[in-house]
Design an enzyme around this catalytic site. Structure first.
Site, PDB file in Angstrom:
ATOM      1  N   LYS A 125      17.170 -21.780 -28.390  1.00 12.80           N
ATOM      2  CA  LYS A 125      17.812 -22.007 -29.963  1.00 12.80           C
ATOM      3  C   LYS A 125      16.802 -22.760 -30.915  1.00 12.80           C
ATOM      4  O   LYS A 125      16.461 -24.086 -30.152  1.00 12.80           O
ATOM      5  CB  LYS A 125      19.462 -22.568 -29.132  1.00 12.80           C
ATOM      6  N   LYS A 227      27.480  -7.936 -28.858  1.00 10.35           N
ATOM      7  CA  LYS A 227      28.617  -8.671 -27.758  1.00 10.35           C
ATOM      8  C   LYS A 227      29.835  -8.124 -28.204  1.00 10.35           C
ATOM      9  O   LYS A 227      30.600  -8.406 -29.124  1.00 10.35           O
ATOM     10  CB  LYS A 227      28.879 -10.342 -28.820  1.00 10.35           C
TER      11      LYS A 227
HETATM   12  O1  LIG Z   1      22.087 -14.176 -25.279  1.00 16.28           O
HETATM   13  C1  LIG Z   1      21.411 -14.386 -24.548  1.00 16.28           C
HETATM   14  O2  LIG Z   1      20.892 -15.056 -22.748  1.00 16.28           O
HETATM   15  C2  LIG Z   1      22.981 -15.206 -23.980  1.00 16.28           C
HETATM   16  C3  LIG Z   1      24.573 -15.574 -24.753  1.00 16.28           C
HETATM   17  C4  LIG Z   1      23.563 -16.553 -26.153  1.00 16.28           C
HETATM   18  O3  LIG Z   1      22.751 -16.922 -26.189  1.00 16.28           O
HETATM   19  C5  LIG Z   1      25.113 -16.886 -27.238  1.00 16.28           C
HETATM   20  C6  LIG Z   1      26.375 -16.911 -25.908  1.00 16.28           C
HETATM   21  C7  LIG Z   1      27.340 -17.135 -27.561  1.00 16.28           C
HETATM   22  C8  LIG Z   1      27.163 -17.800 -28.812  1.00 16.28           C
HETATM   23  C9  LIG Z   1      25.853 -17.852 -29.219  1.00 16.28           C
HETATM   24  O4  LIG Z   1      25.131 -19.438 -28.724  1.00 16.28           O
HETATM   25  C10 LIG Z   1      25.271 -17.083 -28.600  1.00 16.28           C
HETATM   26  C11 LIG Z   1      23.930 -16.427 -28.921  1.00 16.28           C
HETATM   27  O5  LIG Z   1      24.527 -16.714 -30.935  1.00 16.28           O
HETATM   28  O6  LIG Z   1      23.524 -15.319 -28.618  1.00 16.28           O
HETATM   29 MG   LIG Z   2      22.624 -14.929 -30.856  1.00 12.61          MG
END
Ligand SMILES: O=C(O)CCC(=O)C1=CC=C[C@@H](O)[C@@H]1C(=O)O
Ligand SMILES: [Mg+2]
Length: 325
Positions: A125, A227
């Site tokens: 992140k 998602k």
């Molecule tokens: O992509 C991944 O490896 C895991 C999922 C992930 O990063 C996320 C899940 C839920 C909310 C967010 O913080 C984040 C995303 O934005 O992709």
């Molecule tokens: Mg993302």
């Protein structure tokens, strides 16, 4: 015929805070849906809204209801859910990225554990501190990485256009695999300007309001993150993936930090639409408790359950994660 439908609320604490530019997540609250039919089959769904990332209650609920229904349909057809969705032979496993959290809090131990576990793509992140500070940290990190390892970054809509330009320009000399959601106020023209000339894909995740017919005619970036809870289900996500494929866009599937039930649905979608991509499904280890058995991850691959349908089995210690209300 469905003869019973039960909602089972749960609360799952996280092992450690999930930090993003939009704040932190400390626990996941949701409810499982168990449908039973007159052939004694159970179909499971997982409803876990995450409003700060655009996953509201109606979308999460629709995802759960459809998931439970499709679980029954695929079991009745004698197929794993992904094979029922795709019409292709079953897939055994999928490549996944690891999740290292925020660049500012990156620990040497967590990094080494990801490398030892064989992950080739490490998700990090960004957008939580000033771009210059995070770039300096990324350079330091990249300098010590084996040559085959790539970084998948996620800014979660942190930057203004000038900040994004500065950050992305600096990334062109780093081993970047892709960057999700660079802009605070994303508009197609600006995303297209940013994407032009970058050697890696920019990805659209939470700004799915941009997914219009015009977007698919002239995609401003190269990757979509799906998602399925955000899109209200697997079938809608399949439809978006098909449009994306027709437009030459890569699709990856990531979880919304769901419990094992929802995570399995995300994995079934990933296996149906993009069995050869690297997906964001390695999130079960962030949960300190779970609703059931999460899919096994070994050698940076997630193994799909071998049975038919979704493959979810309720945890034996289920009562421990039930929401006391
Ligand atoms: O992509 C991944 O490896 C895991 C999922 C992930 O990063 C996320 C899940 C839920 C909310 C967010 O913080 C984040 C995303 O934005 O992709
Ligand atoms: Mg993302």
């Amino acid at each position: 015929m469905i003869i019973a439908a039960d909602w089972l609320p749960y609360v799952l604490p996280l092992q450690r805070p999930w930090q993003t530019s939009q704040g932190q997540v400390l626990e996941r609250r949701g409810k499982l849906l168990c449908l039973r039919n007159d052939r004694s089959l159970s179909g499971w769904g997982d409803c876990a809204p995450l409003p700060e990332f655009g996953i509201d209650e109606p979308a999460a609920r629709a995802f759960a209801e459809e998931m439970a229904h499709l679980d029954l349909v695929a079991q009745s057809a004698g197929l794993p859910l992904h094979a029922w969705l795709s019409g292709d032979p079953a897939v055994a496993s999928l490549a996944v990225n690891s999740n290292l959290g925020a660049i500012s809090g990156l620990s040497e131990g967590a990094l080494q554990a990801s490398l030892d576990a064989g992950f080739q793509v490490l998700k990090i992140k960004v957008g939580l501190a000033a771009p210059a500070e995070e770039i300096a940290r990324l350079r330091e990190l990249a300098a010590g990485l084996p040559a085959t390892i790539k970084l998948r970054l996620d800014a979660n809509a942190a930057w203004s256009l000038p900040e994004a330009r500065q950050f992305l320009q600096a990334c062109t000399t780093l081993p970047i695999e892709g960057i999700e959601e660079p802009l605070r106020h994303p508009v197609p023209d600006e995303l297209a300007q940013l994407q032009a000339g970058l050697p890696f894909p920019l990805a659209l995740d939470e700004s799915c309001h941009l997914l219009t017919p015009a977007f698919f005619r002239h995609p401003p970036l190269h990757r979509l993150v799906l998602k399925p809870a955000r899109h209200g289900g697997l079938l809608k996500s399949m439809e978006i993936a098909l449009r994306a494929r027709a437009a030459g866009l890569e699709c990856i599937v990531t979880s919304s930090l769901e419990s094992s039930c929802g995570l399995l649905a995300c994995a079934q979608l990933a296996a149906a639409i993009a069995p050869n991509s690297v997906h964001g499904l390695g999130t079960a280890e962030w949960l300190a408790a779970d609703t059931g058995q999460a899919p096994r991850i070994s050698g940076a691959r997630l193994y799909l359950p071998e049975g038919n349908g979704l493959g979810f089995v309720l945890a034996e210690n289920w009562t421990k994660v039930q929401d006391p209300g």
